[in-house]
Design a protein around this motif. Structure first.
Motif, PDB file in Angstrom:
ATOM      1  N   THR A   1       0.827  -1.207   0.000  1.00  0.00           N
ATOM      2  CA  THR A   1       0.000   0.000   0.000  1.00  0.00           C
ATOM      3  C   THR A   1       0.856   1.251   0.000  1.00  0.00           C
ATOM      4  O   THR A   1       0.611   2.205  -0.750  1.00  0.00           O
ATOM      5  N   ASN A   2       1.854   1.255   0.857  1.00  0.00           N
ATOM      6  CA  ASN A   2       2.751   2.415   0.910  1.00  0.00           C
ATOM      7  C   ASN A   2       3.502   2.602  -0.404  1.00  0.00           C
ATOM      8  O   ASN A   2       3.833   3.729  -0.777  1.00  0.00           O
ATOM      9  N   SER A   3       3.756   1.486  -1.090  1.00  0.00           N
ATOM     10  CA  SER A   3       4.415   1.592  -2.395  1.00  0.00           C
ATOM     11  C   SER A   3       3.504   2.298  -3.392  1.00  0.00           C
ATOM     12  O   SER A   3       3.957   3.126  -4.184  1.00  0.00           O
ATOM     13  N   VAL A   4       2.187   1.967  -3.327  1.00  0.00           N
ATOM     14  CA  VAL A   4       1.226   2.639  -4.208  1.00  0.00           C
ATOM     15  C   VAL A   4       1.144   4.121  -3.867  1.00  0.00           C
ATOM     16  O   VAL A   4       1.122   4.985  -4.754  1.00  0.00           O
ATOM     17  N   THR A   5       1.117   4.428  -2.577  1.00  0.00           N
ATOM     18  CA  THR A   5       1.081   5.830  -2.154  1.00  0.00           C
ATOM     19  C   THR A   5       2.320   6.574  -2.630  1.00  0.00           C
ATOM     20  O   THR A   5       2.240   7.717  -3.090  1.00  0.00           O
ATOM     21  N   GLY A   6       3.468   5.902  -2.542  1.00  0.00           N
ATOM     22  CA  GLY A   6       4.710   6.517  -3.038  1.00  0.00           C
ATOM     23  C   GLY A   6       4.652   6.795  -4.534  1.00  0.00           C
ATOM     24  O   GLY A   6       5.163   7.827  -5.005  1.00  0.00           O
ATOM     25  N   SER A   7       4.029   5.896  -5.286  1.00  0.00           N
ATOM     26  CA  SER A   7       3.898   6.111  -6.734  1.00  0.00           C
ATOM     27  C   SER A   7       3.019   7.321  -7.025  1.00  0.00           C
ATOM     28  O   SER A   7       3.298   8.097  -7.959  1.00  0.00           O
ATOM     29  N   ILE A   8       1.952   7.496  -6.233  1.00  0.00           N
ATOM     30  CA  ILE A   8       1.086   8.671  -6.417  1.00  0.00           C
ATOM     31  C   ILE A   8       1.855   9.950  -6.123  1.00  0.00           C
ATOM     32  O   ILE A   8       1.731  10.946  -6.854  1.00  0.00           O
ATOM     33  N   LEU A   9       2.662   9.946  -5.075  1.00  0.00           N
ATOM     34  CA  LEU A   9       3.473  11.125  -4.746  1.00  0.00           C
ATOM     35  C   LEU A   9       4.437  11.450  -5.884  1.00  0.00           C
ATOM     36  O   LEU A   9       4.655  12.620  -6.218  1.00  0.00           O
ATOM     37  N   LYS A  10       4.996  10.415  -6.482  1.00  0.00           N
ATOM     38  CA  LYS A  10       5.905  10.630  -7.606  1.00  0.00           C
ATOM     39  C   LYS A  10       5.178  11.253  -8.796  1.00  0.00           C
ATOM     40  O   LYS A  10       5.700  12.145  -9.471  1.00  0.00           O
ATOM     41  N   MET A  11       3.935  10.798  -9.040  1.00  0.00           N
ATOM     42  CA  MET A  11       3.150  11.348 -10.144  1.00  0.00           C
ATOM     43  C   MET A  11       2.780  12.811  -9.907  1.00  0.00           C
ATOM     44  O   MET A  11       2.537  13.557 -10.866  1.00  0.00           O
ATOM     45  N   GLN A  12       2.753  13.210  -8.639  1.00  0.00           N
ATOM     46  CA  GLN A  12       2.363  14.584  -8.304  1.00  0.00           C
ATOM     47  C   GLN A  12       3.564  15.457  -7.977  1.00  0.00           C
ATOM     48  O   GLN A  12       3.412  16.515  -7.365  1.00  0.00           O
ATOM     49  N   GLN A  13       4.751  15.050  -8.421  1.00  0.00           N
ATOM     50  CA  GLN A  13       5.953  15.793  -8.035  1.00  0.00           C
ATOM     51  C   GLN A  13       5.982  17.202  -8.614  1.00  0.00           C
ATOM     52  O   GLN A  13       6.569  18.114  -8.021  1.00  0.00           O
ATOM     53  N   ASP A  14       5.328  17.425  -9.795  1.00  0.00           N
ATOM     54  CA  ASP A  14       5.306  18.783 -10.346  1.00  0.00           C
ATOM     55  C   ASP A  14       4.556  19.735  -9.424  1.00  0.00           C
ATOM     56  O   ASP A  14       4.956  20.884  -9.215  1.00  0.00           O
ATOM     57  N   LEU A  15       3.428  19.233  -8.828  1.00  0.00           N
ATOM     58  CA  LEU A  15       2.670  20.044  -7.881  1.00  0.00           C
ATOM     59  C   LEU A  15       3.481  20.304  -6.618  1.00  0.00           C
ATOM     60  O   LEU A  15       3.495  21.430  -6.096  1.00  0.00           O
ATOM     61  N   LEU A  16       4.175  19.281  -6.130  1.00  0.00           N
ATOM     62  CA  LEU A  16       4.983  19.434  -4.916  1.00  0.00           C
ATOM     63  C   LEU A  16       6.160  20.376  -5.137  1.00  0.00           C
ATOM     64  O   LEU A  16       6.580  21.077  -4.214  1.00  0.00           O
ATOM     65  N   HIS A  17       6.701  20.386  -6.364  1.00  0.00           N
ATOM     66  CA  HIS A  17       7.789  21.318  -6.665  1.00  0.00           C
ATOM     67  C   HIS A  17       7.302  22.762  -6.620  1.00  0.00           C
ATOM     68  O   HIS A  17       8.016  23.655  -6.150  1.00  0.00           O
ATOM     69  N   GLN A  18       6.080  22.962  -7.098  1.00  0.00           N
ATOM     70  CA  GLN A  18       5.544  24.322  -7.122  1.00  0.00           C
ATOM     71  C   GLN A  18       5.124  24.781  -5.722  1.00  0.00           C
ATOM     72  O   GLN A  18       5.302  25.951  -5.368  1.00  0.00           O
ATOM     73  N   VAL A  19       4.519  23.870  -4.952  1.00  0.00           N
ATOM     74  CA  VAL A  19       4.075  24.213  -3.589  1.00  0.00           C
ATOM     75  C   VAL A  19       4.608  23.161  -2.628  1.00  0.00           C
ATOM     76  O   VAL A  19       3.930  22.178  -2.301  1.00  0.00           O
ATOM     77  N   VAL A  20       5.836  23.351  -2.200  1.00  0.00           N
ATOM     78  CA  VAL A  20       6.492  22.368  -1.329  1.00  0.00           C
ATOM     79  C   VAL A  20       5.722  22.164  -0.030  1.00  0.00           C
ATOM     80  O   VAL A  20       5.687  21.072   0.542  1.00  0.00           O
ATOM     81  N   ALA A  21       5.057  23.224   0.431  1.00  0.00           N
ATOM     82  CA  ALA A  21       4.354  23.176   1.716  1.00  0.00           C
ATOM     83  C   ALA A  21       3.265  22.096   1.749  1.00  0.00           C
ATOM     84  O   ALA A  21       2.889  21.619   2.819  1.00  0.00           O
ATOM     85  N   LEU A  22       2.771  21.706   0.568  1.00  0.00           N
ATOM     86  CA  LEU A  22       1.737  20.666   0.548  1.00  0.00           C
ATOM     87  C   LEU A  22       2.239  19.345   1.123  1.00  0.00           C
ATOM     88  O   LEU A  22       1.464  18.575   1.684  1.00  0.00           O
ATOM     89  N   SER A  23       3.511  19.068   0.970  1.00  0.00           N
ATOM     90  CA  SER A  23       4.066  17.803   1.466  1.00  0.00           C
ATOM     91  C   SER A  23       4.100  17.734   2.985  1.00  0.00           C
ATOM     92  O   SER A  23       4.174  16.654   3.553  1.00  0.00           O
TER      93      SER A  23
END
Length: 467
Positions: free
Chosen positions: A310-332
Motif C-alpha cells: 500500500t505504501n508503495s502505491v502511495t509513493g507512486s502517487i506522490l511521484k506522479m504529483q511531483q510537479d505540484l509538490l515542486h511548485q508548492v512544497v508546503a503541501l508535502s
C-alpha cells in the motif's frame, strides 16, 4: 519451613494478583535452590487457578517439576486451568502413565479441548488407554465440528424423570454430585432421553418432598442444537442469565450441557481473537505471549506485507504529483497529518461497527443506515478537525498562505467522510463474502485512506490553488 515460605502474607492482606506473582517468584526461587519440600508446602494453601498461573510464569524446565509436586486430585484441576500450550508442553514431558492418570480424570469438554491441540498420533495413544466410559464421552465430543455447542458441551449432567418425587430426586443428586459438571441446573427427560423440562436446585429444595418433578418443572425450555455456533451459545446464556444451557440433537434428545464457566472462556477467546484481528494479527486461539517468535512473525507479517505494498502505491502517487509538490512544497508537510487522521477515523468506525455486529447492537439497523450514520459522523468530525487544521496550518506552518491551509482543511473533511464510510461499509462487505470482518477490515481501510486520501488531497489542492 523456609524463610521464603514464611514471607508469604495471609491472602486477606494482599490482592489476588499480588498473591499469584508472589507464589510464582517464591516457587521459582525454591525450585532453583532444589528445596522441593518447601516448594510443595508453598502451594498447599493456594487455589488451583492461581497455581496454574504461577506454573505458566515459570521457565519451561521448571513447569513439570512444579506440577509433579501437586497431589493427584489437585493436579487434575490445575491442569484443566493451564493454557493449552503449557498443557501440551507438560504432556510431552510426562511419563505415559502420568498422562493417562490426568487425562482420564479430566472433564470431557476440557479433555476434548486438549486433544484439539495435541498431535493426532499422541491423541490416538492416549484415547486407547482411557477407560471405556471416558473414551466414549471423548469420542462423542470430538465427533462434532470445532467451535460448535457439541464440541464444548459436557455429557456429565443430572437428568430426572417426570414421575420422580422431590425426595427421590434429591437422593439421585446426592449420588451423582461428584461425577457431574453441575447440580444447580436439572433436566427432565423421557425414556428416549428427549428433553421435557428443566428446573433448578432451588425449585427442588423449596418444593414439598411428595411432589413430583413433573409438577414443578418448567416446560418453557431454552436449548441449543449440537451444531449451534459457540458464540451464539454464549449470547444466549448471557441474554437469559443461565448457569447452564442444555444441548439437544436433531430429535430433541438431551446429549449434554454447556455451563457458564465454559461460556466465559468462549467470550474471552472470541474477544481476544477480534482484538488481534483488528490489529492485523492472526491467532489460533492460544496464548500469544507463549507462542515462539517464528509463529508470531508468521501471524503478523501477512498484513504488514499488505501495508508495505500500500505504501508503495502511495509513493507512486506522490511521484506522479511531483510537479505540484515542486511548485508548492508546503503541501508535502501535511500528508502524514491527513493520512494518519483518516486512518484513525476509519479505525474508529470499523471498531464500533464490528463490535455492534458481535453484540447485535446494530441488528435493528440496516447496513445502509449504519453507513449513512457513520458518514454523517465523519463529516461532523472532519469539519471540526478541518477548521482547527486550517487555523493551525495558516498560523504556524505556512504562515499566511491561506489557500494551502484551506486545501488542508477541506481535504481533511473529505478524507474523514471517506474513512468513516470505508470503515463502516467494509465490515458488512466482508461478512457478506463469508470473511472475518475484523481480520479483513483493518488493512483495507488503511489502503483506501492512504491511496484515495492522497489523491483527494492533491486534486483539491490543484482546484483551490488553481494549478
Amino acid at each position: 519451613m523456609t524463610e521464603a515460605n514464611q514471607s508469604i502474607p495471609p491472602t486477606s492482606t494482599i490482592s489476588r494478583k499480588e498473591l499469584r506473582e508472589l507464589v510464582r517468584t517464591q516457587l521459582q526461587v525454591l525450585l532453583e535452590l532444589g528445596d522441593l519440600t518447601a516448594a510443595k508446602s508453598i502451594l498447599k494453601p493456594v487455589q488451583p487457578a492461581d497455581i496454574a498461573e504461577a506454573i505458566e510464569g515459570l521457565p519451561e524446565t521448571m513447569q513439570v517439576i512444579a506440577f509433579r509436586l501437586l497431589p493427584k486430585d489437585e493436579a487434575i484441576e490445575v491442569y484443566e486451568q493451564l493454557d493449552s500450550s503449557v498443557q501440551q508442553s507438560l504432556c510431552e514431558k510426562f511419563k505415559r502413565q502420568e498422562v493417562i492418570d490426568i487425562v482420564d480424570k479430566m472433564s470431557p469438554d476440557d479433555r476434548a479441548r486438549l486433544f484439539e491441540e495435541l498431535p493426532a498420533s499422541v491423541v490416538r495413544r492416549i484415547v486407547a488407554e482411557l477407560s471405556p466410559t471416558e473414551r466414549q464421552s471423548t469420542a462423542l465430543l470430538l465427533g462434532y465440528e470445532a467451535g460448535t455447542a457439541g464440541r464444548i458441551m459436557t455429557p456429565e449432567y443430572v437428568s430426572l424423570k417426570e414421575y420422580f418425587t422431590v425426595s427421590q430426586s434429591l437422593e439421585r443428586i446426592r449420588s451423582l454430585a461428584y461425577v457431574t459438571e453441575t447440580i444447580y441446573s436439572l433436566y427432565v427427560t423421557d425414556s428416549d432421553r428427549r428433553l421435557l423440562g428443566i428446573l433448578s436446585l432451588r425449585d427442588l429444595v423449596t418444593a414439598q418432598l411428595e411432589q413430583t418433578v413433573g409438577e414443578i418443572m418448567n416446560q418453557d425450555i431454552v436449548s441449543v442444537q449440537t451444531d449451534t455456533d459457540q458464540e451464539e451459545v454464549a449470547d444466549i446464556i448471557q441474554r437469559y442469565d443461565f448457569l447452564a444451557i442444555p444441548v439437544v440433537d436433531s430429535e430433541r434428545r438431551l446429549v449434554g450441557i454447556i455451563t457458564v464457566d465454559d461460556v466465559l472462556d468462549i467470550i474471552q477467546q472470541e474477544a481476544t481473537k477480534d482484538i488481534y484481528a483488528l490489529g492485523g494479527v492472526q491467532t489460533d486461539g492460544d496464548n500469544y505471549f507463549q507462542a515462539n517468535l517464528l509463529t508470531i512473525a508468521r501471524r503478523r507479517v501477512v498484513w504488514l506485507l499488505v501495508l508495505l505494498l500500500t505504501n508503495s502505491v502511495t509513493g507512486s502517487i506522490l511521484k506522479m504529483q511531483q510537479d505540484l509538490l515542486h511548485q508548492v512544497v508546503a503541501l508535502s508537510f501535511f500528508i502524514p497529518l491527513l493520512t494518519g487522521t483518516g486512518g484513525n477515523v476509519g479505525a474508529q468506525s470499523s471498531t464500533v461497527v464490528i463490535r455492534g455486529m458481535n453484540t447485535d447492537e446494530i441488528r435493528a439497523m440496516g447496513p445502509l443506515q449504519v453507513i449513512m450514520r457513520e458518514g454523517l459522523a465523519g463529516a461532523l468530525l472532519g469539519t471540526i478537525l478541518g477548521i482547527l487544521a486550517t487555523i493551525w496550518a495558516n498560523t504556524f506552518v505556512v504562515q499566511g498562505n491561506l489557500p494551502v491551509a484551506v486545501a488542508v482543511g477541506v481535504s481533511l473533511v473529505a478524507i474523514s467522510i471517506l474513512a468513516s464510510v470505508a470503515g463502516s461499509s467494509l465490515p458488512f462487505l466482508f461478512r457478506s463474502l463469508g470473511l472475518d470482518p475484523a481480520l479483513m477490515s483493518a488493512p483495507f481501510i488503511t489502503t483506501a485512506v492512504d491511496v484515495l486520501g492522497v489523491l483527494i488531497y492533491f486534486n483539491l489542492a490543484r482546484l483551490i490553488l488553481q494549478i
